[in-house]
Write an enzyme that holds these catalytic residues in place. Sequence first.
Site, PDB file in Angstrom:
ATOM      1  N   SER A 180       0.793  -1.226   0.000  1.00  7.91           N
ATOM      2  CA  SER A 180       0.000   0.000   0.000  1.00  7.91           C
ATOM      3  C   SER A 180       0.828   1.279   0.000  1.00  7.91           C
ATOM      4  O   SER A 180       0.348   2.317  -0.442  1.00  7.91           O
ATOM      5  CB  SER A 180      -0.967  -0.003   1.184  1.00  7.91           C
ATOM      6  OG  SER A 180      -0.269  -0.208   2.386  1.00  7.91           O
ATOM      7  N   HIS A 208      -5.532  -3.504  -2.236  1.00  5.03           N
ATOM      8  CA  HIS A 208      -5.214  -2.561  -3.319  1.00  5.03           C
ATOM      9  C   HIS A 208      -5.153  -3.243  -4.685  1.00  5.03           C
ATOM     10  O   HIS A 208      -4.721  -2.632  -5.655  1.00  5.03           O
ATOM     11  CB  HIS A 208      -3.887  -1.853  -3.021  1.00  5.03           C
ATOM     12  CG  HIS A 208      -4.014  -0.866  -1.911  1.00  5.03           C
ATOM     13  ND1 HIS A 208      -4.526   0.405  -2.096  1.00  5.03           N
ATOM     14  CD2 HIS A 208      -3.751  -0.980  -0.587  1.00  5.03           C
ATOM     15  CE1 HIS A 208      -4.540   1.040  -0.945  1.00  5.03           C
ATOM     16  NE2 HIS A 208      -4.083   0.228   0.003  1.00  5.03           N
ATOM     17  N   LYS A 239     -12.250   0.249  -1.195  1.00  4.68           N
ATOM     18  CA  LYS A 239     -11.308   1.001  -2.026  1.00  4.68           C
ATOM     19  C   LYS A 239     -11.859   1.062  -3.449  1.00  4.68           C
ATOM     20  O   LYS A 239     -12.770   1.829  -3.711  1.00  4.68           O
ATOM     21  CB  LYS A 239      -9.916   0.392  -1.910  1.00  4.68           C
ATOM     22  CG  LYS A 239      -9.419   0.414  -0.449  1.00  4.68           C
ATOM     23  CD  LYS A 239      -7.998  -0.038  -0.314  1.00  4.68           C
ATOM     24  CE  LYS A 239      -7.619  -0.294   1.131  1.00  4.68           C
ATOM     25  NZ  LYS A 239      -7.521   0.896   1.970  1.00  4.68           N
TER      26      LYS A 239
HETATM   27  N1  PMP Z   1      -5.218  -4.122   3.955  1.00  5.28           N
HETATM   28  C1  PMP Z   1      -4.511  -3.194   3.273  1.00  5.28           C
HETATM   29  C2  PMP Z   1      -3.300  -3.628   2.504  1.00  5.28           C
HETATM   30  C3  PMP Z   1      -4.931  -1.855   3.274  1.00  5.28           C
HETATM   31  O1  PMP Z   1      -4.251  -0.931   2.604  1.00  5.28           O
HETATM   32  C4  PMP Z   1      -6.099  -1.506   4.008  1.00  5.28           C
HETATM   33  C5  PMP Z   1      -6.639  -0.083   4.009  1.00  5.28           C
HETATM   34  N2  PMP Z   1      -5.812   0.898   4.471  1.00  5.28           N
HETATM   35  C6  PMP Z   1      -6.778  -2.491   4.706  1.00  5.28           C
HETATM   36  C7  PMP Z   1      -6.325  -3.791   4.651  1.00  5.28           C
HETATM   37  C8  PMP Z   1      -7.991  -2.165   5.504  1.00  5.28           C
HETATM   38  O2  PMP Z   1      -9.109  -2.079   4.679  1.00  5.28           O
HETATM   39  P1  PMP Z   1     -10.409  -1.284   5.150  1.00  5.28           P
HETATM   40  O3  PMP Z   1     -10.145   0.162   4.881  1.00  5.28           O
HETATM   41  O4  PMP Z   1     -11.500  -1.864   4.327  1.00  5.28           O
HETATM   42  O5  PMP Z   1     -10.573  -1.548   6.602  1.00  5.28           O
END
Ligand code: PMP
Length: 397
Positions: A180, A208, A239
């Site tokens: 990310s 992502h 996302k």
């Molecule tokens: N896993 C990854 C790699 C992320 O980037 C994120 C979001 N920042 C999440 C999980 C969490 O997802 P959510 O925003 O749906 O809680």
Amino acid sequence: MRNMEWADDEVRELKASGTFVELNVLAGPQKPREIVNGREVINLCSNNYLGLTTHPRMREAALAALNEFGVGTGSVRAISGTMTLHVQLEDRLARFKHTEASLVFQSGFACNSGIIPVLAAEGDVIITDQLNHASIIDGIRLTKADRKIFPHADMDALEEALRASQGARRRLVVTDGVFSMDGDIAKLPEIVGLAEKYGAMVYVDDAHSSGVLGANGRGSVNHFGLDGRVQVQVGTLSKAIGVLGGYVASTQGLRDLLINRGRPFIFSTSHPPAVTAACIAAIDVLESEPELIEKLWDNTKYFKTRIRDMGFDTGASETPITPVIAGESHKAMELSRILFREGVFAPGIVFPTVAADKARVRTIVTAAHSKQDLDEALAAFQKAGEELGLIGARVPV
Ligand code: PMP
């Protein structure tokens, strides 16, 4: 308030260290151009990859569900909070991901923190990439399994960890599909090959990559042609899907087990009908409007090529996430400040989220950006980069 002064003291410390985060407030929907903190800017930092947060078909589906089912579910899934809509969404997700079954959690974070403790316990070993997301780290912290953290994308270190843990009851290799903060793609073919060689399970967090990689946005596993060879795929609905939630796509057995043991699933109220219906409509959109994903990649290539040509350091990025690495924290914060002054919204990301000397502004272009949005944003980067000495001045031709 009395006995709460400690919180003010900690905030003061954060401010003094330059890592204090304040909230930026949008005065409207999540779109490529929007009013942030009272100013119109080009948004280069949302996860709204396909622009679905405002998609007309999804709004209509949400409104219809709101009218038919009400605003909330009034219960956790395991008591009386499972509606036909939740089951429909899970069936659709399983078919979409080519897996036996799927289960939706309240968020991607809830997935990782709730599923990992079900997969591994005392006597097991979790082998995890150093740059995996915070929710994976927290999920691992909630288990009594042994943990081995391997340097980012280092396949020799992964193999060594697999070799060294051969006596364990179960082994789980965990990786983000797309990282990310850097935008690079996991070396899944090698990871899966090694896991198969040593008899370990693979867990991929496609937060992502869902809606971004693979046929119709099926994710990183599909992107590499590895359908059927990755035991657990997690994705977000928050996302590229544009709504809210997380899901796991795996076997029927794991779904059944998670309904009984996945603590966030069991103990937290289910998604409102409008959220669930909008997610179902999003799968329709992914299946019927592939041009959105094409536009996302077209915009990604356009932006990435130009920002690199300007001389910025964009690390190892291969996806719509393009970090613009500034160096020390204060430089990244300054880059972000100048960009905002020039009409571009992209906050600085500093230690401890990224290494202290790799502070950056993380950009994410979306399918909804126009070429004009991107050109204006690029002009702002050129100006900010020259001002901060991150790139050379443009030579007039
Ligand atoms: N896993 C990854 C790699 C992320 O980037 C994120 C979001 N920042 C999440 C999980 C969490 O997802 P959510 O925003 O749906 O809680």
